[in-house]
Design a protein around this motif. Structure first.
Motif, PDB file in Angstrom:
ATOM      1  N   SER B 135       0.845  -1.186   0.000  1.00  0.00           N
ATOM      2  CA  SER B 135       0.000   0.000   0.000  1.00  0.00           C
ATOM      3  C   SER B 135       0.883   1.240   0.000  1.00  0.00           C
ATOM      4  N   PRO B 136       0.331   2.376  -0.424  1.00  0.00           N
ATOM      5  CA  PRO B 136       1.124   3.610  -0.499  1.00  0.00           C
ATOM      6  C   PRO B 136       1.727   3.944   0.863  1.00  0.00           C
ATOM      7  N   GLY B 137       2.915   4.499   0.811  1.00  0.00           N
ATOM      8  CA  GLY B 137       3.609   4.782   2.056  1.00  0.00           C
ATOM      9  C   GLY B 137       4.601   3.701   2.396  1.00  0.00           C
ATOM     10  N   GLY B 138       4.764   2.695   1.501  1.00  0.00           N
ATOM     11  CA  GLY B 138       5.782   1.687   1.708  1.00  0.00           C
ATOM     12  C   GLY B 138       5.428   0.678   2.773  1.00  0.00           C
ATOM     13  N   ILE B 139       4.183   0.260   2.817  1.00  0.00           N
ATOM     14  CA  ILE B 139       3.765  -0.728   3.822  1.00  0.00           C
ATOM     15  C   ILE B 139       3.377  -2.006   3.093  1.00  0.00           C
ATOM     16  N   LEU B 140       3.933  -3.121   3.542  1.00  0.00           N
ATOM     17  CA  LEU B 140       3.538  -4.415   3.014  1.00  0.00           C
ATOM     18  C   LEU B 140       2.354  -4.893   3.842  1.00  0.00           C
ATOM     19  N   GLN B 141       1.195  -4.870   3.217  1.00  0.00           N
ATOM     20  CA  GLN B 141      -0.041  -5.183   3.938  1.00  0.00           C
ATOM     21  C   GLN B 141      -0.370  -6.649   3.721  1.00  0.00           C
ATOM     22  N   ILE B 142      -0.520  -7.408   4.822  1.00  0.00           N
ATOM     23  CA  ILE B 142      -0.863  -8.824   4.717  1.00  0.00           C
ATOM     24  C   ILE B 142      -2.186  -9.020   5.439  1.00  0.00           C
ATOM     25  N   GLU B 143      -3.171  -9.465   4.700  1.00  0.00           N
ATOM     26  CA  GLU B 143      -4.458  -9.734   5.333  1.00  0.00           C
ATOM     27  C   GLU B 143      -4.659 -11.235   5.378  1.00  0.00           C
ATOM     28  N   VAL B 144      -4.902 -11.730   6.578  1.00  0.00           N
ATOM     29  CA  VAL B 144      -4.919 -13.174   6.798  1.00  0.00           C
ATOM     30  C   VAL B 144      -6.294 -13.569   7.328  1.00  0.00           C
ATOM     31  N   VAL B 145      -6.840 -14.638   6.796  1.00  0.00           N
ATOM     32  CA  VAL B 145      -8.037 -15.234   7.387  1.00  0.00           C
ATOM     33  C   VAL B 145      -7.597 -16.559   8.007  1.00  0.00           C
ATOM     34  N   GLU B 146      -7.740 -16.682   9.323  1.00  0.00           N
ATOM     35  CA  GLU B 146      -7.258 -17.895   9.999  1.00  0.00           C
ATOM     36  C   GLU B 146      -8.288 -19.004   9.905  1.00  0.00           C
ATOM     37  N   ARG B 147      -7.801 -20.226  10.038  1.00  0.00           N
ATOM     38  CA  ARG B 147      -8.714 -21.365  10.087  1.00  0.00           C
ATOM     39  C   ARG B 147      -9.345 -21.435  11.475  1.00  0.00           C
ATOM     40  N   GLN B 148     -10.644 -21.824  11.532  1.00  0.00           N
ATOM     41  CA  GLN B 148     -11.337 -21.954  12.816  1.00  0.00           C
ATOM     42  C   GLN B 148     -11.243 -23.404  13.264  1.00  0.00           C
ATOM     43  N   PRO B 149     -10.692 -23.673  14.457  1.00  0.00           N
ATOM     44  CA  PRO B 149     -10.580 -25.052  14.924  1.00  0.00           C
ATOM     45  C   PRO B 149     -11.959 -25.657  15.154  1.00  0.00           C
ATOM     46  N   ALA B 150     -12.163 -26.908  14.719  1.00  0.00           N
ATOM     47  CA  ALA B 150     -13.466 -27.560  14.844  1.00  0.00           C
ATOM     48  C   ALA B 150     -13.376 -28.851  15.654  1.00  0.00           C
ATOM     49  N   VAL B 151     -12.332 -29.639  15.459  1.00  0.00           N
ATOM     50  CA  VAL B 151     -12.211 -30.915  16.186  1.00  0.00           C
ATOM     51  C   VAL B 151     -10.775 -31.102  16.639  1.00  0.00           C
ATOM     52  N   VAL B 152     -10.643 -31.967  17.619  1.00  0.00           N
ATOM     53  CA  VAL B 152      -9.308 -32.411  18.012  1.00  0.00           C
ATOM     54  C   VAL B 152      -9.128 -33.806  17.435  1.00  0.00           C
ATOM     55  N   TRP B 153      -7.976 -33.992  16.835  1.00  0.00           N
ATOM     56  CA  TRP B 153      -7.726 -35.273  16.180  1.00  0.00           C
ATOM     57  C   TRP B 153      -6.567 -35.961  16.886  1.00  0.00           C
ATOM     58  N   ARG B 154      -6.833 -37.169  17.344  1.00  0.00           N
ATOM     59  CA  ARG B 154      -5.745 -37.916  17.950  1.00  0.00           C
ATOM     60  C   ARG B 154      -5.231 -38.893  16.904  1.00  0.00           C
ATOM     61  N   SER B 155      -3.959 -38.718  16.523  1.00  0.00           N
ATOM     62  CA  SER B 155      -3.382 -39.614  15.526  1.00  0.00           C
ATOM     63  C   SER B 155      -2.203 -40.316  16.153  1.00  0.00           C
ATOM     64  N   ARG B 156      -1.515 -41.120  15.323  1.00  0.00           N
ATOM     65  CA  ARG B 156      -0.342 -41.832  15.850  1.00  0.00           C
ATOM     66  C   ARG B 156       0.736 -40.850  16.247  1.00  0.00           C
ATOM     67  N   ASP B 157       0.748 -39.646  15.596  1.00  0.00           N
ATOM     68  CA  ASP B 157       1.817 -38.681  15.885  1.00  0.00           C
ATOM     69  C   ASP B 157       1.478 -37.778  17.052  1.00  0.00           C
ATOM     70  N   GLY B 158       0.254 -37.852  17.495  1.00  0.00           N
ATOM     71  CA  GLY B 158      -0.084 -37.000  18.626  1.00  0.00           C
ATOM     72  C   GLY B 158      -1.375 -36.268  18.354  1.00  0.00           C
ATOM     73  N   LEU B 159      -1.630 -35.231  19.154  1.00  0.00           N
ATOM     74  CA  LEU B 159      -2.885 -34.512  19.036  1.00  0.00           C
ATOM     75  C   LEU B 159      -2.734 -33.356  18.069  1.00  0.00           C
ATOM     76  N   ALA B 160      -3.802 -33.082  17.335  1.00  0.00           N
ATOM     77  CA  ALA B 160      -3.790 -31.918  16.451  1.00  0.00           C
ATOM     78  C   ALA B 160      -5.195 -31.344  16.407  1.00  0.00           C
ATOM     79  N   VAL B 161      -5.234 -30.039  16.114  1.00  0.00           N
ATOM     80  CA  VAL B 161      -6.534 -29.393  15.976  1.00  0.00           C
ATOM     81  C   VAL B 161      -6.819 -29.260  14.486  1.00  0.00           C
ATOM     82  N   LEU B 162      -7.998 -29.652  14.052  1.00  0.00           N
ATOM     83  CA  LEU B 162      -8.387 -29.527  12.649  1.00  0.00           C
ATOM     84  C   LEU B 162      -9.556 -28.569  12.534  1.00  0.00           C
TER      85      LEU B 162
END
Lengths: 444, 295
Positions: B135-162
């Motif tokens: 954007s003008p003025g020399g700013i690198l603008q990053i707009e991020v939409v994050e993922r919303q956690p819905a479930v916890v997944w227990r796998s062989r590697d451990g716990l993860a949020v999906l």
């Protein structure tokens, strides 16, 4: 005759090529000047197509885009006698004309005044196979003409079919499609010395030019300076050149006789030079500025400075009266006209319905010539100038350019000649493949 | 009467020589004219350029000049980017983005490959969508939409949020960190998260008893309740089968009884398995301690 036929057809092909390219040069090799005109074929008439002659007798198809003349050298009596000199003069004229036209020309149509032309009237007749006259029948009747022995070293320059007769009807211009049993034709053949013609061709070839046609200058002058009704009713054109005077007789728009007298303006100049003891250049100047053929009392008092550069005061300050000059010129002009008269008499000019005589060429500009000619040649004499063609510079519109302008018309719209018709099958050598092919085409 | 200074006499009948005549005709040839007018200048230019570039040092100098010029234009203050601004991201994600981009400001905007950087940011697990612009003025603008956690997944590697589509959002240290999310387990469970979520929604009436869903053999679900009760669901029509079980439970209070397994795998023949000695213990319901399973 087959040789001639082939070479003339080759020239016609060259002319066609030049027409396609759109540029052609006219070369008038005369004894006093060599003129070159460059024509461009781009007028409204050039792309008209179809049969017949276009507007203004085909003149509107071309335009003169380059014109040049140079003093002739190496030409005498309208014949080349020093080829290197003539070649240089031709080069000069062609180069200057090309420079003016800003284009390169490769095809040239030339004319020559001398070469002792001789006219022959030929006649031939055939019985028609079927009652309608077809193009092949015209070709057959032309080749049925009885060809006399022209003599050694002579070549045909023109061969015009002048008149066709079908049964008892004569005076046909174009018999094609008409019905009858017996077709007869009259042909006018003009032969020239072949050696002289070869010299001219050689000179032109040496200048890297292709020959697209050759014409007699008497014929060309007649084409340009006789008006249409004169050509139709009968007239003679006297082209008074530098070394030769050409005579051509026209009737019904066809040339029926041509000849040349080996006398011209250069002889008058030579007489003046000898009579007044001046160089040829001075004599030429005196002739053109002060010349005449009818002396009056006024001329006795008009003195002409003839000059000189010997250093002798008496010699360099000579002057001569104009009457004396006329006294030198007149006998020579009379001699030329008498010779012309003899040629006209030999041709039977007095039997023509109209006996108009037109004087043209550079020599016809002598003041008082028409009066003198009327006494010798007959009452109907006029001075002729070539007709005006588009783009011709003012300097080249005088009578001296009659044959050059006539060649332009010849280039734009040549009259039918014998070789414009297909050669009939029986004239091919026996056993030739062409003959077999022709025979098949004619019969199926 | 010409002057006697030795000058040659004027030529009487000048005529071009054969050579000059031919040259003049050549000069009037259109093709030759075109060749001279276009061909020779083009040839000269190409030849001169080739000769100039042919030398190594000159070529290097030429390239140097070019790069110097380019750099001087790129370094103009109008094109400089001084800082980065990240919108719509949680502090951990912001830190992650700063780590992977690793830009040391100030930098010329010509050197930033926005498309590549967008790919990198979007490649983060927690990021669903990213937009980058300068954007003008020399700013690198990053707009991020994050993922919303819905479930916890227990796998062989451990716990993860999906998230609801099964994309990994982040790793999880312990189940207790996110007790609000339902739990799924088993290989291939992460590919069927939407189905699992609909099953959890259907199991609403017994939500307080649900421990989680287990993917069996990467083809069907087991709903695990407390007291080690299992509801074996078929491969297809799992939701309908679960609804039948819930309806049975509500009508007959079935799940409160001493049942170990409700087998719904063959819908035409639902099967119950009683706990060993269940008949002896009727009326003596035993409560099992509900609790989180250690990850």
């Amino acid at each position: 005759m087959t040789d001639l036929y082939q070479s003339q057809r080759a020239m016609r092909r060259m002319r066609k090529q030049a027409m396609d390219r759109g540029v052609i040069a006219i070369l008038d090799v005369g004894s006093s000047k060599i003129g070159c005109l460059v024509l461009r074929f781009d007028g409204p008439d050039a792309f008209r197509g179809g049969d017949g002659v276009g507007a203004l007798a085909g003149q509107s198809s071309f335009r003169v885009i380059g014109a040049a003349t140079t003093r002739s050298r190496g030409v005498r009596f309208g014949e080349i006698h020093a080829m290197q000199e003539t070649e240089r003069a031709i080069r000069t004229a062609v180069q200057a004309a090309q420079k003016m036209a800003q284009t390169r020309v490769d095809h040239v149509i030339a004319c020559m005044a001398g070469a002792q032309p001789r006219s022959y009237g030929l006649e031939g007749a055939i019985d028609l196979a079927d009652s309608t006259v077809r193009e092949e029948d015209v070709a057959r009747v032309l080749s049925a003409c009885e060809v006399p022995d022209f003599g050694d070293g002579r070549e045909v320059l023109h061969a015009h079919p002048v008149n066709f007769a079908l049964d008892h009807r004569s005076g046909l211009n174009d018999p094609r499609g008409q019905i009858g049993n017996r077709l007869a034709c009259d042909m006018h053949v003009l032969t020239v010395e072949s050696a002289v013609a070869q010299n001219l061709l050689y000179c032109i070839k040496r200048c890297d030019l292709e020959l697209a046609g050759v014409a007699s200058s008497a014929y060309a002058a007649g084409l340009s300076s006789l008006v249409e009704d004169e050509q139709e009713l009968g007239a003679a054109c006297i082209d008074m050149g530098g070394g030769a005077t050409g005579v051509s007789i026209f009737i019904k728009k066809h040339m029926i006789y041509a000849d040349s007298v080996r006398l011209g303006g250069d002889h008058i100049t030579a007489d003046i030079s000898k009579g007044l003891q001046v160089p040829m250049a001075t004599a030429e100047r005196i002739k053109t500025f002060h010349g005449g053929v009818v002396a009056t009392g006024m001329d006795d008092r008009e003195m002409i400075e003839i000059g000189g550069d010997t250093g002798d005061y008496e010699h360099d300050r000579r002057s001569v009266s104009r009457a004396e000059l006329i006294g030198i010129m007149r006998p020579r002009v009379e001699e030329i006209l008498e010779d012309v008269r003899a040629r006209l008499d030999a041709a039977g000019f007095e039997h023509l319905p109209s006996q108009q005589i037109v004087l043209t060429g550079g020599g016809s500009q002598i003041p008082g010539l028409d009066g003198l000619a009327a006494r010798i040649l007959g009452q109907q004499v006029r001075l002729g100038r070539p007709l005006r063609v588009q783009g011709l510079p003012q300097a080249a519109t005088g009578p001296a350019f009659a044959s050059a302008v006539g060649l332009c018309l010849f280039a734009a719209h040549p009259q039918d000649e014998w070789w414009d018709f297909e050669i009939p099958a029986e004239r091919y050598p026996a056993r030739s493949l062409k003959r077999a092919v022709r025979w098949f085409r004619d019969n199926w | 009467m010409r002057p006697l200074d030795g000058s040659p006499p004027p030529r009487r009948d000048p005529a071009p020589t054969r050579l000059s005549y031919r040259l003049h005709r050549l000069w009037l040839t259109p093709f030759f004219r075109a060749l001279l007018r276009i061909g020779i200048p083009v040839f000269c230019l190409v030849f001169a350029a080739a000769w100039y570039v042919g030398d190594e040092t000159r070529r290097a100098a030429l390239f140097d000049t070019y790069y110097e010029l380019r750099r001087s234009i790129e370094q103009r203050p109008e094109f400089m980017v001084a800082m980065m601004q990240i919108d719509g991201a949680s502090p951990e994600v912001v830190q992650d983005i700063q780590e992977i981009l690793a830009i040391d400001f100030p930098v010329s905007s010509f050197e930033l490959d926005l498309e590549y950087m967008r790919g990198m940011v979007a490649g983060l697990d927690a990021v669903e969508k990213a937009e980058l612009r300068i954007s003008p003025g020399g700013i690198l603008q990053i707009e991020v939409v994050e993922r919303q956690p819905a479930v916890v997944w227990r796998s062989r590697d451990g716990l993860a949020v999906l998230d609801a589509q099964g994309h990994r959002v982040s790793a999880l240290q312990s189940r207790a960190a996110r007790p609000d999310l339902p739990l799924i387990a088993g290989d291939g469970a992460q590919d069927r998260v939407p189905e699992a979520l609909s099953l959890f929604a259907a199991a609403g009436p017994i939500a307080d008893r649900v421990r989680g869903l287990v993917r069996v053999g990467e083809r069907r679900w087991d709903l695990v309740l407390d007291r080690n009760q299992r509801i074996l669901l078929p491969e297809t029509g799992a939701l309908r089968a679960l609804e039948r079980v819930i309806a049975l439970d509500q009508a007959e209070d079935m799940l409160a009884r001493d049942i170990v397994v409700v087998d719904m795998r063959i819908s035409a023949r639902p099967t119950l398995r009683l706990a060993p000695g269940a008949t002896l213990k009727t009326g003596n319901t035993r409560t099992t301690q509900a609790g989180a399973i250690e990850g």
